[in-house]
Write an enzyme that holds these catalytic residues in place. Structure first.
Site, short mmCIF file in Angstrom:
data_model
loop_
_atom_site.label_atom_id
_atom_site.label_comp_id
_atom_site.label_asym_id
_atom_site.label_seq_id
_atom_site.Cartn_x
_atom_site.Cartn_y
_atom_site.Cartn_z
CE LYS A 170 -13.34 -5.15 -1.26
NZ LYS A 170 -13.71 -3.91 -1.86
N GLY A 223 -3.04 -2.97 -1.06
CA GLY A 223 -3.68 -2.07 -0.10
C GLY A 223 -2.78 -1.79 1.08
CB SER A 224 -3.59 -0.53 4.43
OG SER A 224 -4.40 -1.53 5.03
N GLY A 228 -3.20 -6.07 4.84
CA GLY A 228 -2.39 -7.12 4.24
C GLY A 228 -1.95 -8.15 5.26
CD GLU A 247 3.61 -5.74 -4.57
OE1 GLU A 247 4.12 -4.78 -3.94
OE2 GLU A 247 4.29 -6.67 -5.03
CB CYS A 281 2.25 1.99 -3.02
SG CYS A 281 2.31 1.18 -4.63
CD GLN A 328 -5.32 9.32 2.11
OE1 GLN A 328 -5.72 8.16 2.25
NE2 GLN A 328 -4.17 9.74 2.61
CD GLU A 380 1.86 4.05 2.04
OE1 GLU A 380 2.22 4.00 0.86
OE2 GLU A 380 1.23 3.13 2.60
#
Length: 482
Positions: A170, A223-224, A228, A247, A281, A328, A380
């Site tokens: 995905k 992802g975030s 996660g 991650e 990241c 974003q 972040e």
């Protein structure tokens, strides 16, 4: 409309969404399918059915397929790089470079197919042999982000297939074009029906179906942090306790000491903070600079930033492309305002830009007079926004660098072997860079972090086998006992 690939077929679906070029919002890259829960479940079932035969396929079969994938990616890197840059917004050289890396990843794991190793050991008991082998895990759900739309899928799909797993992939909703092109290459290379499935769509639909299915044995997610953590909770509490690899975010420091080569430090900082529009990241958004060089460093950064060309990702000479989308962009602007409200000083950039085509253009921003407790230094941002934090000496700089809930990448610029060696040993991060940007890693060595940045086994290189395989220990009595 571009379709999903399920059970060996390109299947039409009822729902689709446009893929918008962030460099030119009038340009629609294409309309890409959005899968339903039922379609995702069909893909999972196909992978589940295909797994037994694929897991027992020869290493030569898997090698040949992965090598063919890598070879076609390399042959088409300019074309695929242009597609990537058009839909994601990173500059064309960056897009082509990412595609080339994806090809290298598939070629590396083609080799790993032929290097599957085990151990044969003597038992502590007489007439008993011990064999330790690795076997594939099963059906693996792969959930990838938008910022590296072909490299990150490659470093998940390649080892998954190399070690004999079946895949349900995905991609992020914002970048389906690169994922679809990669899927076409995988299909042409001869992956059997059901072994690889592409299911584009919303995470709340496709991702949830993966998490809830008892036929999915493992989930690899990039992802975030928030998402996660939700995935981790679901995997751990599921009936079969799915294997998990996460991650997530980073708030990566780059320490600049008084003894540094100033030009080198500025180039490292600009690359780390602003290239790929800061949407990495591993990007360095905390520049921790010691007193003796602080003012000269800030002045040199301001001058260097004036020379950056912010424009269409596809235009020759562009250094920084647009932000990926309006959401974003809004987040980047919000954090710039938050930083100023907290007392930081905006000394460069931060303004919206207009170019020949409508897009999400933002001048990279530099905030000074930042303390490590400000939100802009803790959270972040994931955009071209960098903060400068003053430190009195190396010891304080190291303390500030480690004072973060994240631990992905950490860097230092210095000419001192003493400080470089100490920093490599004491930086609380999964990856440490000396006189290099914090972003930019090799494909054949481990990738991952500590603390809130990563959870589970490392990605990339030979360490990928820790996630994509499971260990079996077998004992054999030879019948010649006492």
């Amino acid at each position: 409309m571009t379709n999903n690939y399920i059970a060996g077929e390109w299947l039409p679906v009822a729902g689709a969404a446009p893929n918008i070029n962030p460099s030119n919002t009038n340009d629609v890259v294409g309309d890409y399918a959005h899968a339903s829960i039922a379609e995702t479940e069909r893909a999972i079932a196909a992978a589940y059915d295909a797994f037994p035969a694929w897991s027992r396929s020869t290493i030569q079969t898997r090698h040949d397929i992965l090598k063919a994938i890598g070879d076609e990616i390399h042959a088409r890197k300019d074309e695929l790089g242009r597609l990537l840059s058009r839909e994601e917004g990173k500059t064309l050289p960056e897009g082509i470079g990412e595609v080339a890396r994806a090809g290298q990843i598939f070629q590396f794991f083609a080799g790993e197919c032929l290097r599957m190793a085990g151990e044969k050991l003597p038992s502590v008991r007489p007439s008993v042999d011990v064999e330790i082998t690795r076997e594939p895990v099963g059906v693996i759900g792969l959930i990838t982000p938008w910022n590296f739309p072909i490299a990150i899928p490659a470093w998940k799909i390649a080892p998954a297939l190399a070690y004999g797993n079946a895949v349900v992939f995905k991609p992020a909703e914002l970048v389906p074009g690169s994922a679809h092109a990669l899927a076409e290459i995988i299909v042409r290379a001869g992956a059997p029906a059901g072994v690889f499935n592409l299911v584009m769509g919303r995470g709340s639909v496709v991702g949830e179906a993966m998490l809830s299915s008892s036929k999915v044995s493992a989930i690899s997610f990039t992802g975030s942090v928030l998402t996660g953590r939700k995935i981790a909770q679901t995997c751990i509490t599921s009936e079969q306790m799915k294997k998990l690899q996460l991650e997530m975010g980073g708030k990566n420091p780059m320490v600049v000491l008084d003894d540094t080569d100033l030009k080198l430090a500025v180039e490292c900082a600009v690359n780390s903070a602003f290239f790929s529009t800061g949407q990495r990241c591993t990007a360095s958004s905390r520049l921790i600079v010691t007193d003796g060089i602080h003012d000269r460093f800030v002045a040199a950064m301001q001058k260097r930033m004036q020379g950056l060309v912010i424009d269409s990702a596809l235009k020759a000479g562009t250094h920084v492309g647009p932000v990926v989308d309006q959401s974003q962009l809004d987040q980047d602007l919000k954090y710039i305002s938050i930083g100023q409200a907290e007392g930081a000083k905006l000394v460069a950039g931060g303004e919206l830009l207009k170019r020949e085509t409508p897009g999400f253009y933002l001048a990279p921003a530099l905030l000074t007079e930042v303390s490590n407790q400000m939100r802009v230094a803790r959270e972040e941002i994931f955009g071209p926004v960098a903060t400068v934090i003053r430190a009195k000496d190396y010891d304080e700089a190291l303390e500030l660098a480690n004072d973060t809930p994240f631990g992905l990448s950490s860097g230092i610029c210095t000419t001192s072997l003493k400080y470089a060696s100490h920093f490599k040993r004491n930086a609380e991060a999964g990856m440490v860079m000396v006189n290099l940007p914090t972003a930019g890693v090799d494909y054949h060595v481990p990738f991952g972090g500590r603390k809130g940045s990563s959870y589970g086994p490392r990605e990339q290189g030979r360490y990928a086998q820790e996630f994509y395989t499971t260990v079996k220990t077998a004992y054999t009595f030879d019948g010649n006992g006492p």
